[in-house]
Structures are given as structure tokens and as C-alpha cells.
Design an enzyme around this catalytic site. Structure first.
Site, PDB file in Angstrom:
ATOM      1  N   ASP A  51       0.827  -1.206   0.000  1.00 41.37           N
ATOM      2  CA  ASP A  51       0.000   0.000   0.000  1.00 41.37           C
ATOM      3  C   ASP A  51       0.863   1.258   0.000  1.00 41.37           C
ATOM      4  O   ASP A  51       2.077   1.205   0.207  1.00 41.37           O
ATOM      5  CB  ASP A  51      -0.880   0.019   1.256  1.00 41.37           C
ATOM      6  N   TYR A 108       5.991 -10.137   7.283  1.00 39.72           N
ATOM      7  CA  TYR A 108       5.887  -8.689   7.481  1.00 39.72           C
ATOM      8  C   TYR A 108       6.297  -8.341   8.904  1.00 39.72           C
ATOM      9  O   TYR A 108       6.118  -9.130   9.838  1.00 39.72           O
ATOM     10  CB  TYR A 108       4.460  -8.212   7.260  1.00 39.72           C
TER      11      TYR A 108
END
Length: 269
Positions: A51, A108
Site C-alpha cells: 500500500d 511482514y
């Protein structure tokens, strides 16, 4: 011939990885650099779609190049690219492997700090929070590998064929003063904004706005919470991508600002 390119990038000033008109994006900047080097249009395919303002300490894309070269391609690309994007390796591949669809595991890291710190700006998310209920946050994180349908924690679940994510591990780490928190999660795949939504839920648990039972209830029922507040994007890093045929250590170390798991600053809860 197909090549995998190993990179990292600081995503704060980008509208995400994916190329889109009118928005500065990582893919577009890289394609422009390759086109400049080879004097012909070059298209690339990334391993994922981070994003806006999200970082990647390890990222791969594949590119098909007909031309051979007699120069240091990594050096030349890095000379053209802005400081926020670094190329580490250009790896020739057999056949036509796919950087996105062949990945079997992704990891992540999410970093946040609870005090104003100009040196962490853009590298970690700032939340002015005191006395977080870290024990309950830890209990919620421990639940994640026990469930594999994350429909409840996705912005647009219906756009996917399925919402199954096989979470291999999830951990919460803190510094000595419990003023900096690191959330780690690895899975075969992730859904749109899934990690930021999970982090937002964990913060609600930490501030006692949400119970661990309520959090688990959404995992069981697969019903999206009435109010979703994704955590800020700038604390999120794609930090590891693994293929059946390629598993390189990340070249980027979080160093003294954002230490590695092995560093002494971060301690498991």
C-alpha cells in the site's frame, strides 16, 4: 531470459508498489530506470502490492530481457534510482518462474513507538499510548496461527476466490521500556490491508477497547468487525519473501533505529 531482481525500498513518499496514473509508485520508477538503461520499454512484475507509504526490506520482481549486457547492471540501476529504492541482485532464472504466484511464504514486520521521536518519523508508526495491556495483546497474537480464514480482517473479501491464509508464525516484541513494539507475522499469503487491520485490532485490545474473546470471535465467525481502523501504513514492512527455488536473507538490516530480531533491543513478550 527471465530474471528475478532483489530490491528494497522506503515507501513513505510512494503511492504503493503498483503502477497507476498520476501517482508516484515504485513499479513505475523501476520500469523507467530499466527503460533508460536498455533504451527500450521494459515491464516488470512484482511479488506483491504494498500500500501507499508501506516499505519493503525485501522485495522481488521478475523481468524478461532479450538483451545481454557487458556492464554492471546493479551499479547502473542504483545510480539512476532515487535513494529510496535499492537493487541488490539480478538473478537469471530457468524457465518462466513468477515473482508473485510462485512465492510460498511472506513475512511482514510492523513497528510502532509510543513517544514522539523525530528519528523514527516515517520508519515507525507513532501512537501516543500509555500502559498498553501487552499481556492481552500477546494472547491475541498467539491465536493467529490457530486460524486460517481471515475474511473478518480484510477490506474487500469478496474480490478473492477465498480468504484462507496459513499463518506460520506471529510474534510480539518490545524494547526494555515497552515504548517500542514490533509485530511479526508470516504466512503463505495476505489479504488487502490484513496486517494493518490486525495491528489496529491489537491496539484496541491494548487499550482495553476490545477483549481477546471478542477478537477471537471474529476469527471464528469470519464476520468483519463493525468498525475497522487499520493501523498507520508507515510502520509496515514486507520483510521476507520465500520461493521453493530462492530463499535469500534480506540485505537490509533495521540497525540501531529498527533492530533485527537478533539484536538485543527487541525482547519477546
Amino acid at each position: 531470459m527471465r530474471y528475478f531482481v532483489h530490491i528494497s525500498y522506503h515507501g513513505l513518499n510512494y503511492g504503493g508498489w503498483q503502477k497507476q496514473p498520476g501517482v508516484l509508485n515504485v513499479q513505475g520508477v523501476l520500469e523507467k530506470a530499466f527503460t533508460q538503461v536498455f533504451k527500450t520499454p521494459v515491464a516488470i512484475n512484482g511479488c506483491g502490492r504494498t500500500d501507499a507509504q508501506v516499505h519493503a526490506s525485501q522485495f522481488y520482481f521478475h523481468v524478461d530481457l532479450e538483451q545481454q549486457w557487458d556492464f554492471d547492471l546493479v551499479f547502473r540501476l542504483n545510480k539512476i534510482l532515487p535513494p529510496s529504492i535499492a537493487v541488490y541482485d539480478v538473478i537469471p532464472m530457468e524457465g518462466l518462474p513468477h515473482a508473485r504466484f510462485d512465492a510460498v511464504q511472506r513475512a511482514y514486520d510492523y513497528f510502532l513507538h509510543t513517544y514522539k521521536n523525530p528519528f523514527l518519523n516515517g520508519l515507525s508508526s507513532y501512537y501516543l499510548l500509555d500502559n498498553l495491556n501487552l499481556d492481552n495483546m500477546k494472547k491475541a497474537v498467539a491465536l493467529l496461527p490457530k486460524y486460517n480464514d481471515y475474511r473478518a480482517f480484510c477490506t474487500s473479501p469478496d474480490k478473492y476466490e477465498h480468504t484462507l491464509c496459513y499463518v506460520k508464525s506471529a510474534n510480539l516484541l518490545i524494547d526494555d521500556n515497552a515504548e517500542r513494539i514490533r509485530f511479526q507475522i508470516s504466512s503463505n499469503r495476505f489479504l488487502g490491508k490484513m496486517i494493518r487491520i490486525l495491528m489496529g485490532q491489537l491496539l484496541k485490545i491494548g487499550t482495553n477497547e476490545l477483549s481477546v474473546d471478542e477478537f477471537e470471535g471474529h476469527l471464528i465467525s469470519k464476520v468483519t468487525p463493525a468498525l475497522i481502523t487499520p493501523a498507520h501504513p508507515q510502520g509496515l514492512y514486507l520483510s521476507k519473501v520465500v520461493y521453493p527455488y530462492l530463499n535469500l536473507p534480506p540485505r537490509f538490516s533495521f540497525s540501531s533505529i529498527l533492530p533485527n530480531q537478533e539484536d538485543q533491543l527487541w525482547k519477546p513478550l
